[in-house]
Design an enzyme around this catalytic site. Structure first.
Site, PDB file in Angstrom:
ATOM      1  N   ARG A   1       0.807  -1.217   0.000  1.00 42.89           N
ATOM      2  CA  ARG A   1       0.000   0.000   0.000  1.00 42.89           C
ATOM      3  C   ARG A   1       0.842   1.270   0.000  1.00 42.89           C
ATOM      4  O   ARG A   1       0.490   2.259  -0.662  1.00 42.89           O
ATOM      5  CB  ARG A   1      -0.939  -0.007   1.211  1.00 42.89           C
TER       6      ARG A   1
ATOM      7  N   HIS B   1      -5.754   5.679   6.435  1.00 39.57           N
ATOM      8  CA  HIS B   1      -6.492   4.432   6.619  1.00 39.57           C
ATOM      9  C   HIS B   1      -6.218   3.735   7.943  1.00 39.57           C
ATOM     10  O   HIS B   1      -7.147   3.313   8.626  1.00 39.57           O
ATOM     11  CB  HIS B   1      -6.168   3.480   5.471  1.00 39.57           C
ATOM     12  N   HIS B   2      -4.960   3.585   8.332  1.00 38.31           N
ATOM     13  CA  HIS B   2      -4.634   2.760   9.501  1.00 38.31           C
ATOM     14  C   HIS B   2      -3.475   3.395  10.258  1.00 38.31           C
ATOM     15  O   HIS B   2      -2.508   3.871   9.659  1.00 38.31           O
ATOM     16  CB  HIS B   2      -4.243   1.348   9.061  1.00 38.31           C
TER      17      HIS B   2
ATOM     18  N   ARG C   1       1.188  -1.636   6.871  1.00 37.78           N
ATOM     19  CA  ARG C   1       0.363  -2.825   7.093  1.00 37.78           C
ATOM     20  C   ARG C   1      -0.050  -3.448   5.769  1.00 37.78           C
ATOM     21  O   ARG C   1      -0.411  -2.756   4.829  1.00 37.78           O
ATOM     22  CB  ARG C   1      -0.882  -2.480   7.917  1.00 37.78           C
TER      23      ARG C   1
END
Length: 514
Positions: free
Chosen positions: A345, A448-449, A488
């Site tokens: 990502r 996102h995370h 991640r």
């Protein structure tokens, strides 16, 4: 000495009211109780951010009148980690309770899309997929730029198959396999019909919570962790923004999620992310991290914040990685590929940001659409542009038709040859783009995370900055750090929350029994 830790900033009433409006227009009607429960009705909604709350028309939560003064285990947060912890604690013989500060349960888990990564599973074996724990470990380590906590990673990988079995045993079957960026084999497990994992997982876990009669209180914000002489004694809870209650327990599991919706925290850690949209629900504001940090808990990797490459910008809606995992490609405004779509990502996001327009287009056919049911949702929300041919799609997207046609034709030849000489893609090449109509979604990266958070060990015990721990305090899920390293892999968040959520519930009960 008694110590009470209160977090510095609470969610306001307006935030909770906003969440009610944005979570399927759900409203918690505390006056319309049915014996021991209240109903949270969810009407049809045009808001897309938190749409996947529940497939049922309502979900019953425990009435506040049934709140007791003491429980064996208090679980803070009702995402996947918290719900898994509660189920394991109950099955181990304890009396747990779940507190959720938002009007509906599910947290960020209900927005999960791709699936749950696991290796050496019975479903992989049935599908003839050869995989190993070693490969899962090494690919996750590489994806995290070799900064992962290897003890935590080894625990997650080693317990992934048994957690898939555990989910299956409680009625949550993830037997449809796909892949995500950075993985070399199909180890991302999703529901049988290929739909997004989040709604299905949350509903299945909530069904198990209800079957076990585990109390779950929504609109109940834990504002303080109570500790005496290095041991947990309970929490303070603000119910419905008005009623302050002190609840006793010798074991507490914090599973409140990350801080992906708290842009003050995000920009403090990474100023470059100012102005980005977020895929996170409004409750992901770092409350658990702040509470535990104030108690002396250590934090790690706080600056490691992931941006996801494929986010619909007007809504912050994440377009699942499974779209690429089932064969889609990415093109620029020139109508040409510019990257390996199945890279990690961070790398795909960087390639999009490097484009002059800092956005791209997912291109796919009816074949991908049939294999990824989430696309139907994207169509309903108006994200998808379609055409009967590549040329018609290009016209609708204002892209150069000849360039896009050449790109798709070249890609189909690449799939046929089994070799991507241009960008080195090696996965998600089982099907070309030649089935039926063609479709596109305009995307760009979004927050996102949050990989960083509370430092834990494989027992999910919270570790303090002085090397000691608070007895009876456990943490699991996105509020913890170290597992994923600096980036991640898609599908590893669900593995994280289920595996370490289960562990936290079991360890909390073991602590009570010893």
């Amino acid at each position: 000495m008694k110590k009470k830790v209160i977090i510095g900033s609470m969610l306001s009433i307006s935030l909770l009211l906003s969440a009610c409006n944005e979570s399927d227009n759900a409203t918690a009607d505390d006056t319309a109780a049915k014996d021991t429960t209240t109903e949270t009705e969810q009407s049809d909604t045009e808001n897309i951010e938190n749409d996947a709350v529940t497939s049922a028309t309502y979900r019953e939560y425990t009435d506040i009148e049934n709140l007791e003064d003491s429980y064996d285990v208090i679980i803070i947060g009702s995402g996947g980690a918290g719900l898994a912890a509660a189920i394991e604690a109950k099955d181990a013989g304890a009396n747990p309770v779940v507190f959720e500060m938002m009007p509906v349960a599910g947290g960020n888990t209900k927005k999960s899309s791709a699936g749950m990564n696991a290796s050496e599973t019975k479903f992989q074996e049935a599908a003839g997929i050869e995989d190993s724990n070693d490969a899962f470990f090494e690919e996750t380590l590489a994806g995290g730029n070799e900064t992962n906590n290897e003890e935590l990673l080894n625990y997650m990988v080693g317990h992934s198959a048994e957690s898939i079995d555990w989910l299956d045993s409680i009625g949550i079957t993830l037997d449809n396999l796909t892949t995500t960026g950075g993985m070399t084999v199909e180890r991302t497990h999703r529901p049988s019909d290929g739909s997004a994992v989040g709604e299905y997982l949350v509903n299945g876990l909530l069904d198990n919570i209800e079957e076990r009669e585990i109390p779950l209180f929504v609109n109940s914000e834990v504002t303080a962790l109570l500790e005496e002489d290095g041991k947990m004694t309970g929490v303070e809870v603000l119910v419905n923004q008005t009623d302050e209650r002190t609840i006793s327990a010798e074991a507490v599991v914090v599973a409140t999620g990350g801080f992906g919706a708290n842009f003050d925290m995000i920009v403090e850690q990474n100023p470059d992310l100012e102005g980005y949209v977020t895929t996170n629900h409004e409750g992901s504001v770092g409350t658990g991290i702040e509470m535990i940090s104030s108690l002396g808990g250590d934090v790690v990797d706080m600056k490691d914040i992931q941006i996801h490459p494929t986010v619909e910008q007007s809504s912050g809606y994440l377009i699942t990685e499974a779209v690429r995992g089932e064969g889609a490609i990415l093109v620029s405004e020139e109508g040409t590929r510019f990257t390996n779509e199945m890279d990690t990502r961070d790398k795909v996001s960087a390639e999009i940001i490097a484009l002059p327009e800092q956005k791209a287009y997912l291109i796919f056919d009816d074949g991908v659409k049939e294999r990824v049911l989430a696309i139907e949702k994207y169509e309903n929300e108006g994200f998808v542009v379609s055409g009967e041919s590549i040329e018609e799609l290009a016209e609708a997207m204002s892209l150069d038709a000849s360039s896009l046609k050449e790109t798709v034709d070249t890609w189909n030849t690449t799939v046929s040859d089994g070799e991507d000489a241009e960008f080195g893609r090696t996965t998600a090449m089982d099907e070309d783009l030649s089935t039926g109509s063609y479709h596109a979604v305009e995307i760009a990266p979004g927050v996102h995370h949050t990989m960083g958070g509370i430092r834990i060990n494989t027992m999910t015990e919270v570790l303090k900055t002085d090397g000691n721990k608070v007895d009876g305090l456990y943490a699991a899920g996105e509020l913890t750090g170290g597992i994923h390293g600096s980036n991640r892999i898609g599908g590893n968040a669900v593995a994280d929350i289920i595996i370490f959520g289960r562990q936290a519930g079991k360890q909390a009960v073991d602590y009570l029994n010893n």
